[in-house]
Design a protein around this motif. Structure first.
Motif, PDB file in Angstrom:
ATOM      1  N   VAL A 469       0.864  -1.183   0.000  1.00  0.00           N
ATOM      2  CA  VAL A 469       0.000   0.000   0.000  1.00  0.00           C
ATOM      3  C   VAL A 469       0.901   1.233   0.000  1.00  0.00           C
ATOM      4  O   VAL A 469       1.679   1.445   0.930  1.00  0.00           O
ATOM      5  CB  VAL A 469      -0.932   0.010   1.231  1.00  0.00           C
ATOM      6  CG1 VAL A 469      -1.879   1.199   1.169  1.00  0.00           C
ATOM      7  CG2 VAL A 469      -1.711  -1.292   1.311  1.00  0.00           C
ATOM      8  N   ASP A 470       0.799   2.055  -1.060  1.00  0.00           N
ATOM      9  CA  ASP A 470       1.758   3.151  -1.249  1.00  0.00           C
ATOM     10  C   ASP A 470       1.268   4.513  -0.780  1.00  0.00           C
ATOM     11  O   ASP A 470       1.876   5.534  -1.097  1.00  0.00           O
ATOM     12  CB  ASP A 470       2.146   3.234  -2.731  1.00  0.00           C
ATOM     13  CG  ASP A 470       3.023   2.058  -3.146  1.00  0.00           C
ATOM     14  OD1 ASP A 470       3.646   1.458  -2.254  1.00  0.00           O
ATOM     15  OD2 ASP A 470       3.072   1.733  -4.341  1.00  0.00           O
ATOM     16  N   GLU A 471       0.166   4.556  -0.052  1.00  0.00           N
ATOM     17  CA  GLU A 471      -0.328   5.827   0.476  1.00  0.00           C
ATOM     18  C   GLU A 471      -0.941   5.602   1.846  1.00  0.00           C
ATOM     19  O   GLU A 471      -1.306   4.472   2.202  1.00  0.00           O
ATOM     20  CB  GLU A 471      -1.377   6.445  -0.460  1.00  0.00           C
ATOM     21  CG  GLU A 471      -0.811   6.920  -1.791  1.00  0.00           C
ATOM     22  CD  GLU A 471      -1.873   7.600  -2.645  1.00  0.00           C
ATOM     23  OE1 GLU A 471      -2.760   8.258  -2.075  1.00  0.00           O
ATOM     24  OE2 GLU A 471      -1.811   7.463  -3.879  1.00  0.00           O
ATOM     25  N   SER A 472      -1.076   6.691   2.593  1.00  0.00           N
ATOM     26  CA  SER A 472      -1.772   6.598   3.877  1.00  0.00           C
ATOM     27  C   SER A 472      -3.221   6.231   3.628  1.00  0.00           C
ATOM     28  O   SER A 472      -3.795   6.506   2.573  1.00  0.00           O
ATOM     29  CB  SER A 472      -1.676   7.936   4.620  1.00  0.00           C
ATOM     30  OG  SER A 472      -0.344   8.182   5.008  1.00  0.00           O
ATOM     31  N   LEU A 473      -3.822   5.603   4.626  1.00  0.00           N
ATOM     32  CA  LEU A 473      -5.203   5.156   4.501  1.00  0.00           C
ATOM     33  C   LEU A 473      -6.102   6.048   5.355  1.00  0.00           C
ATOM     34  O   LEU A 473      -5.853   6.238   6.546  1.00  0.00           O
ATOM     35  CB  LEU A 473      -5.336   3.700   4.958  1.00  0.00           C
ATOM     36  CG  LEU A 473      -4.576   2.665   4.100  1.00  0.00           C
ATOM     37  CD1 LEU A 473      -4.680   1.283   4.735  1.00  0.00           C
ATOM     38  CD2 LEU A 473      -5.122   2.637   2.675  1.00  0.00           C
ATOM     39  N   PHE A 502       2.993  -2.270   4.708  1.00  0.00           N
ATOM     40  CA  PHE A 502       2.659  -0.903   5.122  1.00  0.00           C
ATOM     41  C   PHE A 502       3.883   0.024   5.171  1.00  0.00           C
ATOM     42  O   PHE A 502       3.867   1.016   5.892  1.00  0.00           O
ATOM     43  CB  PHE A 502       1.994  -0.936   6.503  1.00  0.00           C
ATOM     44  CG  PHE A 502       0.496  -1.060   6.453  1.00  0.00           C
ATOM     45  CD1 PHE A 502      -0.130  -1.615   5.352  1.00  0.00           C
ATOM     46  CD2 PHE A 502      -0.291  -0.618   7.509  1.00  0.00           C
ATOM     47  CE1 PHE A 502      -1.511  -1.743   5.300  1.00  0.00           C
ATOM     48  CE2 PHE A 502      -1.670  -0.731   7.471  1.00  0.00           C
ATOM     49  CZ  PHE A 502      -2.282  -1.296   6.357  1.00  0.00           C
ATOM     50  N   VAL A 505       2.842   3.598   4.441  1.00  0.00           N
ATOM     51  CA  VAL A 505       1.649   4.105   5.124  1.00  0.00           C
ATOM     52  C   VAL A 505       2.070   4.923   6.337  1.00  0.00           C
ATOM     53  O   VAL A 505       2.686   4.396   7.263  1.00  0.00           O
ATOM     54  CB  VAL A 505       0.720   2.950   5.542  1.00  0.00           C
ATOM     55  CG1 VAL A 505      -0.471   3.484   6.339  1.00  0.00           C
ATOM     56  CG2 VAL A 505       0.241   2.184   4.311  1.00  0.00           C
ATOM     57  N   ASN A 506       1.733   6.203   6.330  1.00  0.00           N
ATOM     58  CA  ASN A 506       2.103   7.084   7.436  1.00  0.00           C
ATOM     59  C   ASN A 506       0.941   7.359   8.387  1.00  0.00           C
ATOM     60  O   ASN A 506       1.146   7.892   9.476  1.00  0.00           O
ATOM     61  CB  ASN A 506       2.617   8.424   6.905  1.00  0.00           C
ATOM     62  CG  ASN A 506       3.869   8.269   6.081  1.00  0.00           C
ATOM     63  OD1 ASN A 506       4.792   7.573   6.478  1.00  0.00           O
ATOM     64  ND2 ASN A 506       3.907   8.905   4.921  1.00  0.00           N
ATOM     65  N   VAL A 508      -3.265   5.922   9.468  1.00  0.00           N
ATOM     66  CA  VAL A 508      -4.473   5.114   9.307  1.00  0.00           C
ATOM     67  C   VAL A 508      -5.543   5.766  10.173  1.00  0.00           C
ATOM     68  O   VAL A 508      -5.448   5.739  11.405  1.00  0.00           O
ATOM     69  CB  VAL A 508      -4.254   3.649   9.740  1.00  0.00           C
ATOM     70  CG1 VAL A 508      -5.571   2.880   9.663  1.00  0.00           C
ATOM     71  CG2 VAL A 508      -3.194   2.975   8.875  1.00  0.00           C
ATOM     72  N   VAL A 539       2.271   4.452  13.343  1.00  0.00           N
ATOM     73  CA  VAL A 539       1.061   3.766  12.890  1.00  0.00           C
ATOM     74  C   VAL A 539       0.757   2.584  13.810  1.00  0.00           C
ATOM     75  O   VAL A 539      -0.394   2.362  14.206  1.00  0.00           O
ATOM     76  CB  VAL A 539       1.207   3.297  11.428  1.00  0.00           C
ATOM     77  CG1 VAL A 539      -0.014   2.494  10.985  1.00  0.00           C
ATOM     78  CG2 VAL A 539       1.435   4.484  10.502  1.00  0.00           C
TER      79      VAL A 539
END
Length: 578
Positions: A469-473, A502, A505-506, A508, A539
């Motif tokens: 996953v290449d972006e924050s959620l 992750f 991912v910065n 969630v 995270v």
């Protein structure tokens, strides 16, 4: 003392001011003053105000920015785009030339200054990032076309009106029969001369043996030469009596103390335009300031810049001016001329004050066509239609945003254009982040790295699905990941374990957490394990406060390679990719 230095940058650079900085700032101020006199008069004309308002808007605001701003080279004052926005906004509530128009202009500057000041105090400079550069480029290009078109009436010597391209062109066409050919001759000659000066005068002077500094000063004085020549011609041949429109009387005085109107109706009508002007002005100003600062390895504080620009606009509101910001062309001139500190702006303000006191009678016979030529030459440099090709080649989403901004600005006016630009920027951001890049990855043979199976030859295991996953959620894209996994684990598939990598991912948020919990429950029902790998510390700290980690239908791995070894390393593997 450090707090005072933070909010009053003049205490910082002022404490180190020396004779060398003084001489450099004085030279830069001389060049910028020569350039700014005709520009100030012209931009006041563009804003629908008397010419002296342009000079007034270039004195107190410059001084206030020098006190509160952080850029050593930014030259604050009237600029073309903000002047056009001013005319468009104030023209909706008052008629040009009336006292109500002047008061509304002061109110617009007051509201803009107050908004910028509040943003700076609460350190909200990041909000300007929501206006994307392609959209800004599209808006400025469209504004440049509108500004140049709006000045054709002065070049032709006719009456015309309108806020959109079609309205302006239609109005000019209707009044073509009133064309004053002497005015046309003056306007066309001045425009051609200014274009020639901008492109050819400096190389010519250098070839003749003049020093680079002197050649630069004489080149920047090109508009002044056009002003002098056409003013003398109108006076000598009594061209005003033959229908050539002139500037007329300009008060011989320093900026007066003025008071903006604060009636609820007026403030309500101008509040939104003031916010839009503030955003556009700040984005233009900070981009110029940061570009010039980088060349000298200097630091710009965006939040303090908001305070500096806010103070400058408040100064304009109480001294007979109109909204101002940092101008690109004169800031570059200020930088190239050797400006060392914001003191150069203070010296420029002193030069303009002297001009306001002693030189204004000399512009009585100045033809408005010359000022229009000055504006046209200045703003056409802002028109960059190549941005359409660049965005088309690089990113079609950005192309659509640029094209929409240009067309909306040209057809519906600058206020609608800039509002649409803000909306398009935000919607474009939301659209892109609603579809985060999620890559299925496999192991690079002979190593411990994982790469996209569609781009590299990697090892995969049919029973193991690894998604990076290449972006924050967060709430807008959480459902996308849920749907993607659902589509991959359909009935009959061989997948026994899913690993969400992750590493990129910065954040969630709670909506994304709920989506992860839903994914966990669904995979558990399918008898498939859900695992996480390479989760960042902040995270993980947040996730540990929820039930997800405790109820996870799998494990959390320190690295993706650890997950591969435990979940799929001993299985049969195959090569994927090209």
């Amino acid at each position: 003392m450090q707090l005072f230095r933070q909010y009053l940058p003049i205490l910082d650079w002022g404490s180190r001011y020396d004779h060398n900085a003084l001489s450099n700032d004085m030279i830069a101020a001389l060049i910028v003053t020569i350039m700014l006199i005709p520009q100030s008069l012209a931009y006041a004309l563009l804003a629908g105000l008397p010419p002296e308002a342009g000079i007034y808007a270039s004195i107190a605001p410059i001084i206030l920015y020098a006190i509160f701003g952080t850029s050593r080279a930014l030259a604050v004052g009237p600029v073309a785009v903000v002047s056009l926005l001013t005319a468009s906004a104030v023209g909706q509530v008052a008629e040009s030339g009336t006292a109500g128009y002047a008061v509304a202009t002061l109110t617009l500057a007051f509201l803009s200054g107050g908004f910028l000041l509040l943003l700076g105090i609460f350190r909200l400079g990041f909000l300007a990032n929501f206006l994307s550069h392609p959209v800004i480029a599209g808006f400025i290009t469209a504004s440049g076309i509108l500004i140049a078109t709006s000045q054709l009436k002065h070049i032709l010597g006719v009456e015309a009106h309108g806020h959109t391209l079609l309205q302006m062109l239609g109005s000019i066409f209707e009044h073509l029969g009133q064309t004053n050919w002497i005015t046309v001759l003056i306007g066309v000659a001045a425009t051609a001369f200014l274009f020639w000066v901008r492109k050819n005068l400096k190389p010519l002077l250098k070839k003749l043996g003049l020093s680079p500094l002197l050649a630069d000063i004489l080149t920047k004085a090109g508009p002044v030469a056009a002003v002098v020549a056409t003013t003398v011609a109108v006076w000598a041949f009594d061209l005003a009596g033959q229908g050539v429109k002139i500037v007329g009387d300009v008060p011989q005085s320093l900026p007066p103390l003025t008071m903006p109107g604060l009636s609820p109706d007026l403030v309500g009508a101008l509040l939104v335009p003031a916010i839009l002007i503030s955003i556009i002005g700040f984005v233009e100003s900070i981009s110029v300031a940061q570009t010039l600062a980088a060349k000298k390895r200097q630091q710009i504080d965006p939040n303090q810049e908001l305070i500096g620009l806010g103070a400058a606009n408040l100064g304009a509101a109480f001294t007979g001016g109109f909204p101002v910001t940092g101008g690109f062309s004169r800031s570059v001139v200020n930088f190239d001329a050797g400006s060392e500190t914001p003191a150069a702006g203070i010296y420029t303000a002193i030069g303009l004050a002297i001009a306001a006191l002693f030189l204004t009678p000399l512009v009585y016979f100045l033809p408005k066509a010359t000022l229009a030529a000055t504006i046209i030459v200045a703003v056409l440099s802002l028109v960059d239609l190549s941005i359409l090709k660049k965005t088309w080649d690089y990113n079609r989403d950005d192309f659509v945003a640029v094209l929409a901004t240009i067309l909306l600005t040209l057809t519906l006016g600058v206020e609608f254009g800039v509002a649409s630009g803000v909306a398009i920027s935000i919607l474009l951001h939301l659209y892109k982040t609603s579809r985060p890049h999620v890559a299925e990855v496999g192991l690079v043979p002979g190593g411990e790295h994982f790469r996209n199976i569609n781009r590299h030859k990697v090892l995969t295991d049919p029973s193991l699905l690894t998604l990076r996953v290449d972006e924050s959620l967060y709430f807008i894209n959480a459902r996308f990941l849920q749907d993607l996994i659902q589509s991959r684990v359909s009935d009959g598939c061989e997948i026994k374990n899913v690993v969400l990598m992750f590493s990129a991912v910065n954040e969630v948020d709670y909506s994304a957490l709920e989506s992860l919990e839903a994914i966990n429950l669904r995979l558990k029902d399918f008898g498939i394990g859900l695992h996480l790998s390479e989760v960042k510390g902040p995270v993980m700290d947040r996730l540990k406060t929820s039930h997800l980690i405790h109820d996870l239908n799998g494990k959390v791995f320190l690295s993706q390679f650890d997950a591969w070894q435990e979940l799929g390393g001993s299985a049969a593997v195959s090569e994927a990719g090209e």
